[in-house]
Design a protein around this motif. Structure first.
Motif, short mmCIF file in Angstrom:
data_model
loop_
_atom_site.label_atom_id
_atom_site.label_comp_id
_atom_site.label_asym_id
_atom_site.label_seq_id
_atom_site.Cartn_x
_atom_site.Cartn_y
_atom_site.Cartn_z
N LEU A 312 -14.42 2.04 -3.38
CA LEU A 312 -14.87 3.29 -3.80
C LEU A 312 -16.20 3.17 -4.75
O LEU A 312 -17.10 3.92 -4.56
N GLY A 313 -15.90 2.04 -5.50
CA GLY A 313 -16.93 1.93 -6.48
C GLY A 313 -18.45 1.49 -5.67
O GLY A 313 -19.31 1.87 -6.10
N ALA A 314 -18.29 0.59 -4.81
CA ALA A 314 -19.46 0.20 -3.82
C ALA A 314 -19.80 1.36 -3.25
O ALA A 314 -21.15 1.62 -3.19
N ALA A 315 -19.14 2.41 -2.59
CA ALA A 315 -19.56 3.63 -2.13
C ALA A 315 -20.34 4.52 -3.00
O ALA A 315 -21.40 4.96 -2.70
N ARG A 316 -19.84 4.53 -4.27
CA ARG A 316 -20.28 5.41 -5.17
C ARG A 316 -21.77 4.93 -5.70
O ARG A 316 -22.57 5.54 -5.68
N ASP A 317 -21.95 3.70 -5.93
CA ASP A 317 -22.98 2.93 -6.43
C ASP A 317 -24.23 3.20 -5.15
O ASP A 317 -25.42 3.52 -5.56
N ALA A 318 -23.73 3.13 -3.89
CA ALA A 318 -24.60 3.34 -2.75
C ALA A 318 -25.20 4.79 -2.92
O ALA A 318 -26.34 5.06 -2.74
N ASP A 319 -24.38 5.72 -3.12
CA ASP A 319 -24.70 7.05 -3.30
C ASP A 319 -25.69 7.37 -4.25
O ASP A 319 -26.79 7.91 -3.98
N VAL A 320 -25.39 7.02 -5.40
CA VAL A 320 -26.25 7.15 -6.72
C VAL A 320 -27.51 6.59 -6.36
O VAL A 320 -28.75 7.03 -6.74
N PHE A 321 -27.69 5.15 -5.98
CA PHE A 321 -28.80 4.55 -5.51
C PHE A 321 -29.60 5.49 -4.73
O PHE A 321 -30.93 5.68 -4.78
N GLU A 322 -29.17 5.74 -3.60
CA GLU A 322 -29.99 6.66 -2.32
C GLU A 322 -30.39 7.98 -2.86
O GLU A 322 -31.53 8.17 -2.66
#
Length: 518
Positions: A312-322
């Motif tokens: 979930l942390g990787a998915a959240r980081d990708a959301d924030v970045f894009e």
């Protein structure tokens, strides 16, 4: 249905993949405990409510269901957190035809439905009730004789929920197991389900058919679920406090992962928050007295929940970045570098798709199902455990005091901390905030509000700095040019110059707040 005493249904519901249903039905474990072959029935049910969905708002579901040639009228009321094992009120009556028996309904909680109480309201309710959706499915039933004299019914349902007609008809599939305890020890349901879950993904399913039907009829995407702090009794037992504290984040985690949607990143965010709150509760209660027999289940959940948190942390980081970092940088950087960001955007979008897919795959996996079963079993066992462990408030004071001290140790020399040290401080701040939410019902809300607000402000400032640091790491992973990475580093330094003083001010404000537990 439990036909003795209060009309309570105790049922464990599990989602099944359609491709596993027939093999699951032939599982030797079922044959070993079943009294005979499965009984198969076709079920057709009409769920009724008012135009304003007054029953659903009151936690009720009213249905007329045909089971073979027999019609039955059932009113159910919800109970407790929305978890897969739920104890619900159930009032059921056989009918000669598909018409409501109002005399029987007058002896149920429906008679006290807000806005329809009294004789005049009762007539209005009869006029307002209309079918909202239908369920149509095949049910395979097994009567189970479990160890210790426990009697249960296992049902495997396959079909669909439908609403609307013609071109407006909409459906969602049904494929689920229901384990209902009819007599004996409900804990036997968990052991039976855990054995089945060793071979196939069986995901605890908190949403009833009625709740899913209303979601379908509303044609509105369910909102992300944030959960609520538990209401703890100062004189309650520690095991019961553990059960109450686990319920809300566990329900929020299940809801948000069930509705994961790349179009709405808030589901990933709130699933991650719920998971952190869940782990925070386990950390808080793990060393406490009064939890005899529950220590191993608490510690055993740490590794699988941590693994889920990484996905979930990787998915959240990708959301924030894009969705946040790239648009902000595109506006702030020179045209040439903004153009490079545009060229990197498809790669960022691909990373986001991959992390979303990984989160969705994990939420449908056998490992996740087993973890949820263990977590829900812990809630059940804690609620049923003998009271003990002493008063809650002294325990809360000790735990919050220790967490507060960890924050202040980590915050020393705030303006000189490295990115990794600030990240560690941010984690400690979050844990203190989640801990305060956990125990806040022990003190007046006015006493906790200033401290909580200062804590949230510090978390926000540190979060902005952490997002900038993660963005730099992401750009490097995407193969950004040296010029773009240099601009990223310069932007991070600028952000540090702006936000670190604010973080220091917020830390000072926190120092001035009276800790509510003191």
């Amino acid at each position: 249905m439990n036909t003795t005493g209060a009309p309570i249904e105790l049922e464990l519901k599990l989602a099944v993949r359609p491709q596993d249903a027939d093999r699951l039905a032939a599982h030797p474990l079922i044959a070993r405990h079943a009294g005979g072959a499965a009984q198969t029935q076709l079920m057709l049910a009409h769920y009724l409510d008012t135009p304003e969905r007054a029953l659903a708002a009151a936690g009720m579901a009213l249905r007329l269901r045909r089971e073979g040639r027999q019609w039955r009228q059932t009113l159910k009321t919800s109970g407790g957190e929305a978890l897969a094992l739920r104890a619900r009120g159930e009032w059921e009556h056989a009918l000669p035809a598909a018409r409501l028996d109002w005399a029987a309904l007058r002896r149920t909680p429906l008679a006290a439905l807000p806005a329809y109480a009294g004789r005049a309201g009762w007539k209005a309710l009869a006029a307002d009730l209309k079918p909202v959706f239908t369920t149509r499915f095949q049910r395979r039933n097994w009567a189970l004789a479990l160890p210790g004299g426990t009697q249960a019914v296992l049902s495997l349902d396959q079909g669909h929920i439908a609403c609307g007609r013609g071109a407006r008809r909409r459906t969602v599939p049904i494929c689920e197991l229901e384990l209902e305890c009819q007599a004996g020890d409900p804990a036997r349901l968990w052991k039976f389900a855990a054995e089945l879950a060793k071979e196939w993904p069986l995901i605890p399913l908190a949403a009833s058919k009625a709740e899913r039907g209303h979601e379908l009829a509303a044609q509105a995407r369910p909102a992300p679920h944030k959960g609520k702090p538990p209401k703890l009794a100062r004189t309650g037992g520690v095991p019961q406090a553990l059960a109450a504290a686990l319920g809300a984040p566990l329900a929020a985690l299940q809801h948000n992962l069930r509705h994961l949607d790349a179009a709405d990143p808030e589901f990933v965010h709130q699933a991650r928050v719920a998971l952190r709150r869940l782990r925070s509760v386990l950390r808080a209660f793990g060393p406490l007295p009064g939890l005899k027999g529950l220590g191993r289940p608490i510690t055993g959940l740490d590794a699988p929940l941590r693994a889920l948190g990484q996905v979930l942390g990787a998915a959240r980081d990708a959301d924030v970045f894009e969705l946040q970092t790239l648009p902000a940088w595109r506006e702030a950087l020179p045209a040439a570098l903004a153009g490079e960001l545009d060229r990197l955007a498809p790669q960022a979008a691909q990373v986001r798709r991959e992390t979303q897919a990984a989160a969705a795959a994990l939420a449908a996996s056998a490992a996740y199902g087993q973890t949820l079963l263990r977590a829900e079993r812990l809630v059940f066992d804690a609620a049923a455990a003998p009271h003990g462990g002493g008063a809650l408030e002294p325990l809360a004071r000790r735990l919050l005091g220790a967490s507060h001290e960890r924050v202040w140790r980590a915050a020393r020399g705030l303006t000189r901390l490295t990115a990794a040290q600030r990240h560690r401080l941010r984690i400690d701040v979050k844990r203190l905030r989640y801990g305060l939410d956990l125990w806040s019902s022990l003190w007046p809300e006015a006493a906790t509000r200033p401290y909580r607000q200062a804590l949230a402000g510090l978390q926000d400032e540190l979060g902005a700095l952490n997002d900038a640091a993660v963005a730099g790491q992401t750009l490097a992973a995407l193969g950004a040019s040296a010029a773009l990475r240099k601009a990223c580093a310069a932007r991070e330094r600028s952000l540090l110059a702006q936000r670190l003083p604010l973080a220091a001010q917020t830390l000072a404000a926190l120092d001035l707040c009276a800790a509510p537990w003191r």
